[in-house]
Scaffold this motif. Sequence first.
Motif, PDB file in Angstrom:
ATOM      1  N   TYR A 195      -4.687   1.554  -1.335  1.00 57.83           N
ATOM      2  CA  TYR A 195      -4.514   0.115  -1.149  1.00 57.83           C
ATOM      3  C   TYR A 195      -5.485  -0.638  -2.045  1.00 57.83           C
ATOM      4  O   TYR A 195      -6.472  -0.082  -2.531  1.00 57.83           O
ATOM      5  CB  TYR A 195      -4.735  -0.270   0.321  1.00 57.83           C
ATOM      6  CG  TYR A 195      -6.108   0.072   0.851  1.00 57.83           C
ATOM      7  CD1 TYR A 195      -7.128  -0.873   0.872  1.00 57.83           C
ATOM      8  CD2 TYR A 195      -6.396   1.337   1.324  1.00 57.83           C
ATOM      9  CE1 TYR A 195      -8.389  -0.562   1.349  1.00 57.83           C
ATOM     10  CE2 TYR A 195      -7.640   1.666   1.806  1.00 57.83           C
ATOM     11  CZ  TYR A 195      -8.630   0.709   1.813  1.00 57.83           C
ATOM     12  OH  TYR A 195      -9.881   1.031   2.274  1.00 57.83           O
ATOM     13  N   GLU A 201      -8.122   5.651   1.375  1.00 58.09           N
ATOM     14  CA  GLU A 201      -8.627   5.948   2.709  1.00 58.09           C
ATOM     15  C   GLU A 201      -8.418   7.442   2.935  1.00 58.09           C
ATOM     16  O   GLU A 201      -7.299   7.936   2.910  1.00 58.09           O
ATOM     17  CB  GLU A 201      -7.884   5.155   3.773  1.00 58.09           C
ATOM     18  CG  GLU A 201      -8.446   5.380   5.153  1.00 58.09           C
ATOM     19  CD  GLU A 201      -7.742   4.561   6.208  1.00 58.09           C
ATOM     20  OE1 GLU A 201      -8.355   4.327   7.247  1.00 58.09           O
ATOM     21  OE2 GLU A 201      -6.582   4.175   5.992  1.00 58.09           O
ATOM     22  N   GLU A 217       0.839  -1.185   0.000  1.00 55.03           N
ATOM     23  CA  GLU A 217       0.000   0.000   0.000  1.00 55.03           C
ATOM     24  C   GLU A 217       0.879   1.241   0.000  1.00 55.03           C
ATOM     25  O   GLU A 217       2.038   1.192   0.400  1.00 55.03           O
ATOM     26  CB  GLU A 217      -0.928   0.001   1.205  1.00 55.03           C
ATOM     27  CG  GLU A 217      -0.242   0.091   2.538  1.00 55.03           C
ATOM     28  CD  GLU A 217      -1.207  -0.008   3.699  1.00 55.03           C
ATOM     29  OE1 GLU A 217      -2.318  -0.498   3.510  1.00 55.03           O
ATOM     30  OE2 GLU A 217      -0.827   0.416   4.780  1.00 55.03           O
ATOM     31  N   ILE A 218       0.306   2.346  -0.434  1.00 55.60           N
ATOM     32  CA  ILE A 218       1.019   3.613  -0.472  1.00 55.60           C
ATOM     33  C   ILE A 218       0.432   4.498   0.608  1.00 55.60           C
ATOM     34  O   ILE A 218      -0.770   4.743   0.631  1.00 55.60           O
ATOM     35  CB  ILE A 218       0.887   4.257  -1.867  1.00 55.60           C
ATOM     36  CG1 ILE A 218       1.532   3.351  -2.907  1.00 55.60           C
ATOM     37  CG2 ILE A 218       1.500   5.637  -1.880  1.00 55.60           C
ATOM     38  CD1 ILE A 218       1.230   3.719  -4.325  1.00 55.60           C
ATOM     39  N   ARG A 219       1.280   4.972   1.535  1.00 53.76           N
ATOM     40  CA  ARG A 219       0.821   5.764   2.670  1.00 53.76           C
ATOM     41  C   ARG A 219       1.239   7.223   2.529  1.00 53.76           C
ATOM     42  O   ARG A 219       2.237   7.540   1.904  1.00 53.76           O
ATOM     43  CB  ARG A 219       1.397   5.214   3.972  1.00 53.76           C
ATOM     44  CG  ARG A 219       0.870   3.867   4.331  1.00 53.76           C
ATOM     45  CD  ARG A 219       1.423   3.434   5.679  1.00 53.76           C
ATOM     46  NE  ARG A 219       0.766   2.222   6.102  1.00 53.76           N
ATOM     47  CZ  ARG A 219      -0.304   2.209   6.880  1.00 53.76           C
ATOM     48  NH1 ARG A 219      -0.808   3.313   7.335  1.00 53.76           N
ATOM     49  NH2 ARG A 219      -0.857   1.063   7.223  1.00 53.76           N
ATOM     50  N   ASN A 220       0.465   8.083   3.186  1.00 56.28           N
ATOM     51  CA  ASN A 220       0.778   9.495   3.279  1.00 56.28           C
ATOM     52  C   ASN A 220       1.612   9.696   4.532  1.00 56.28           C
ATOM     53  O   ASN A 220       1.092   9.676   5.647  1.00 56.28           O
ATOM     54  CB  ASN A 220      -0.509  10.320   3.327  1.00 56.28           C
ATOM     55  CG  ASN A 220      -0.252  11.804   3.263  1.00 56.28           C
ATOM     56  OD1 ASN A 220       0.861  12.267   3.444  1.00 56.28           O
ATOM     57  ND2 ASN A 220      -1.318  12.552   3.018  1.00 56.28           N
ATOM     58  N   SER A 238      -1.687  14.413  -5.940  1.00 57.12           N
ATOM     59  CA  SER A 238      -1.139  13.068  -5.745  1.00 57.12           C
ATOM     60  C   SER A 238      -0.271  12.780  -6.969  1.00 57.12           C
ATOM     61  O   SER A 238      -0.595  13.204  -8.071  1.00 57.12           O
ATOM     62  CB  SER A 238      -2.256  12.036  -5.626  1.00 57.12           C
ATOM     63  OG  SER A 238      -3.006  12.000  -6.819  1.00 57.12           O
ATOM     64  N   LEU A 290      -5.067   9.264   3.287  1.00 56.34           N
ATOM     65  CA  LEU A 290      -4.096   8.637   4.174  1.00 56.34           C
ATOM     66  C   LEU A 290      -3.325   7.519   3.486  1.00 56.34           C
ATOM     67  O   LEU A 290      -2.141   7.335   3.731  1.00 56.34           O
ATOM     68  CB  LEU A 290      -4.794   8.085   5.416  1.00 56.34           C
ATOM     69  CG  LEU A 290      -5.553   9.110   6.257  1.00 56.34           C
ATOM     70  CD1 LEU A 290      -6.211   8.421   7.430  1.00 56.34           C
ATOM     71  CD2 LEU A 290      -4.638  10.204   6.720  1.00 56.34           C
ATOM     72  N   ARG A 291      -4.018   6.728   2.649  1.00 61.19           N
ATOM     73  CA  ARG A 291      -3.329   5.621   1.988  1.00 61.19           C
ATOM     74  C   ARG A 291      -4.101   5.155   0.765  1.00 61.19           C
ATOM     75  O   ARG A 291      -5.322   5.350   0.664  1.00 61.19           O
ATOM     76  CB  ARG A 291      -3.095   4.464   2.934  1.00 61.19           C
ATOM     77  CG  ARG A 291      -4.343   3.822   3.463  1.00 61.19           C
ATOM     78  CD  ARG A 291      -4.033   2.792   4.539  1.00 61.19           C
ATOM     79  NE  ARG A 291      -5.277   2.191   5.024  1.00 61.19           N
ATOM     80  CZ  ARG A 291      -5.537   0.904   4.987  1.00 61.19           C
ATOM     81  NH1 ARG A 291      -4.654   0.054   4.515  1.00 61.19           N
ATOM     82  NH2 ARG A 291      -6.682   0.447   5.440  1.00 61.19           N
TER      83      ARG A 291
END
Length: 159
Positions: free
Chosen positions: A116, A125, A13-16, A68, A113-114
């Motif tokens: 996924y 999210e 997953e890619i998170r902030n 983004s 936030l992420r």
Amino acid sequence: MAAKKKDQERYREIRNAKAGRSYFIGERFEAGIKLTGTEIKSIRGGKGQLNDAFVRIDKGDIPTLYHSHIPEYEFGNRENHNPTRPRVLLLHKKELHRIKHEMEAGGQALIPLRLYFKGGLLKVEVALCKGKNLFDKREDVKKKDQMREAERAISFRQG
């Protein structure tokens, strides 16, 4: 013979990373995102970034993700996507009205936030957040330092 392990790179997953430091995170929502094929391929490769991203509700109650960065797909052709283009989010109407009401009430922003995968579909999210001041950030650093020292003391006594 042992079973093959799934490719962990594919399911990442890619998170902030900045969200927890810069904002008090409130209520969270799961949203779909409207992407092109090359964007999905790039994200499946583990590339993408949400650090400076935010969501704005545009005219016609359309939530849109701005700033983004999803890099161009390496094996794409001239039909490749723009890495920083605005992307439409997909939310239920009740959730959208609730978010809009909270944002209009004052002082809150909608921050991703992420990113996924859930059942083959990409989800985002997002959370209603309030910005932190400098002294709030310093308090967080103090708490982390105190917790780290306490953990060291506990591990020293046990060891």
